[in-house]
Design a protein around this motif. Structure first.
Motif, mmCIF file in Angstrom:
data_model
loop_
_atom_site.group_PDB
_atom_site.id
_atom_site.type_symbol
_atom_site.label_atom_id
_atom_site.label_comp_id
_atom_site.label_asym_id
_atom_site.label_seq_id
_atom_site.Cartn_x
_atom_site.Cartn_y
_atom_site.Cartn_z
ATOM 1 N N HIS A 83 29.942 -3.603 3.830
ATOM 2 C CA HIS A 83 29.361 -3.753 2.507
ATOM 3 C C HIS A 83 29.262 -2.422 1.758
ATOM 4 N N VAL A 84 29.024 -2.567 0.459
ATOM 5 C CA VAL A 84 28.846 -1.425 -0.435
ATOM 6 C C VAL A 84 27.473 -1.585 -1.084
ATOM 7 N N GLU A 85 26.644 -0.541 -1.023
ATOM 8 C CA GLU A 85 25.346 -0.552 -1.688
ATOM 9 C C GLU A 85 25.407 0.423 -2.852
ATOM 10 N N ILE A 86 25.065 -0.079 -4.032
ATOM 11 C CA ILE A 86 25.096 0.731 -5.234
ATOM 12 C C ILE A 86 23.672 0.900 -5.732
ATOM 13 N N TYR A 87 23.239 2.133 -5.880
ATOM 14 C CA TYR A 87 21.906 2.443 -6.392
ATOM 15 C C TYR A 87 22.080 2.825 -7.859
ATOM 16 N N ALA A 88 21.411 2.087 -8.747
ATOM 17 C CA ALA A 88 21.609 2.297 -10.179
ATOM 18 C C ALA A 88 20.317 2.076 -10.949
ATOM 19 N N HIS A 89 20.325 2.506 -12.208
ATOM 20 C CA HIS A 89 19.227 2.220 -13.124
ATOM 21 C C HIS A 89 19.799 2.094 -14.530
ATOM 22 N N GLY A 90 18.973 1.570 -15.436
ATOM 23 C CA GLY A 90 19.407 1.372 -16.811
ATOM 24 C C GLY A 90 19.678 2.689 -17.512
ATOM 25 N N ARG A 91 20.623 2.668 -18.416
ATOM 26 C CA ARG A 91 21.049 3.870 -19.123
ATOM 27 C C ARG A 91 20.125 4.220 -20.299
ATOM 28 N N LYS A 92 19.539 3.223 -20.939
ATOM 29 C CA LYS A 92 18.708 3.457 -22.118
ATOM 30 C C LYS A 92 17.329 3.975 -21.728
ATOM 31 N N SER A 93 16.738 4.785 -22.604
ATOM 32 C CA SER A 93 15.410 5.338 -22.337
ATOM 33 C C SER A 93 14.303 4.448 -22.895
ATOM 34 N N TYR A 94 14.672 3.326 -23.495
ATOM 35 C CA TYR A 94 13.689 2.412 -24.069
ATOM 36 C C TYR A 94 14.072 0.977 -23.747
ATOM 37 N N SER A 95 13.170 0.069 -24.073
ATOM 38 C CA SER A 95 13.455 -1.354 -23.966
ATOM 39 C C SER A 95 12.690 -2.064 -25.081
ATOM 40 N N ARG A 96 13.098 -3.278 -25.384
ATOM 41 C CA ARG A 96 12.423 -4.051 -26.429
ATOM 42 C C ARG A 96 11.597 -5.173 -25.797
ATOM 43 N N CYS A 97 10.420 -5.375 -26.356
ATOM 44 C CA CYS A 97 9.534 -6.439 -25.880
ATOM 45 C C CYS A 97 10.205 -7.795 -26.130
ATOM 46 N N PRO A 98 10.235 -8.683 -25.129
ATOM 47 C CA PRO A 98 10.889 -9.979 -25.326
ATOM 48 C C PRO A 98 10.106 -10.910 -26.257
ATOM 49 N N ILE A 99 8.828 -10.621 -26.511
ATOM 50 C CA ILE A 99 8.014 -11.476 -27.381
ATOM 51 C C ILE A 99 8.104 -11.016 -28.841
ATOM 52 N N CYS A 100 7.751 -9.762 -29.104
ATOM 53 C CA CYS A 100 7.682 -9.293 -30.500
ATOM 54 C C CYS A 100 8.887 -8.446 -30.915
ATOM 55 N N GLY A 101 9.677 -7.972 -29.953
ATOM 56 C CA GLY A 101 10.861 -7.176 -30.275
ATOM 57 C C GLY A 101 10.587 -5.712 -30.539
ATOM 58 N N ALA A 102 9.352 -5.264 -30.337
ATOM 59 C CA ALA A 102 9.019 -3.858 -30.570
ATOM 60 C C ALA A 102 9.698 -2.962 -29.535
ATOM 61 N N LYS A 103 10.206 -1.820 -29.994
ATOM 62 C CA LYS A 103 10.856 -0.869 -29.110
ATOM 63 C C LYS A 103 9.778 -0.041 -28.405
ATOM 64 N N SER A 104 9.922 0.132 -27.076
ATOM 65 C CA SER A 104 8.938 0.903 -26.322
ATOM 66 C C SER A 104 9.638 1.933 -25.451
ATOM 67 N N TYR A 105 9.089 3.158 -25.448
ATOM 68 C CA TYR A 105 9.545 4.234 -24.577
ATOM 69 C C TYR A 105 8.523 4.494 -23.466
ATOM 70 N N SER A 106 7.393 3.787 -23.519
ATOM 71 C CA SER A 106 6.272 4.026 -22.612
ATOM 72 C C SER A 106 6.465 3.262 -21.299
ATOM 73 N N VAL A 107 6.823 3.976 -20.236
ATOM 74 C CA VAL A 107 7.081 3.349 -18.940
ATOM 75 C C VAL A 107 5.757 3.145 -18.208
ATOM 76 N N HIS A 108 5.526 1.920 -17.790
ATOM 77 C CA HIS A 108 4.317 1.572 -17.038
ATOM 78 C C HIS A 108 4.527 1.813 -15.551
#
Length: 128
Positions: free
Chosen positions: A38-63
């Motif tokens: 097998h091959v194991e790939i360790y990765a993470h998202g490229r963007k530094s933000y994400s959008r709330c799925p409810i209101c669509g607000a952009k957030s940079y604040s990582v919890h």
């Protein structure tokens, strides 16, 4: 008995090359481990933000963050597992009922999936 890893790739250029084979543009590849079966790939998202799925607000604040394990299509006959570090963000919109949400990486997987989108699509086509 614990099996040792045959090859560990940490070079960004080699990780990018394997990433091009997988064709996930929104992922950053941290490390790739290749064993006999097998091959194991360790990765993470490229963007530094994400959008709330409810209101669509952009957030940079990582919890916080957690690791999702996704099965993908085989690569040269070897099972592929993607260990995706997924971040949780705080929604900064005070009127939004969702205070914390997880980032979604489009084209890789949907919420609660255990397989990548391409593996799910192949499985659905085989079943139909």
């Amino acid at each position: 008995m614990v099996k040792s890893c045959n090859k560990v790739i940490k070079s960004s250029s080699q990780c990018k090359a394997i990433g091009r084979l997988l064709n996930y543009k929104d992922l950053f590849y941290d490390e790739i481990r290749i064993d006999e079966g097998h091959v194991e790939i360790y990765a993470h998202g490229r963007k530094s933000y994400s959008r709330c799925p409810i209101c669509g607000a952009k957030s940079y604040s990582v919890h916080s963050h957690y690791v999702r394990v996704l099965s993908s299509l085989p690569l040269h006959g070897k099972q592929v597992l993607i260990r995706l570090t997924t971040r949780r963000f705080r929604c900064k919109n005070s009127k939004c009922p969702r205070h914390v949400f997880s980032e979604l990486i489009p084209g890789v997987c949907e919420r609660h999936d255990r397989r990548t989108a391409c593996a799910t699509e192949l499985l659905e086509n085989l079943l139909l």
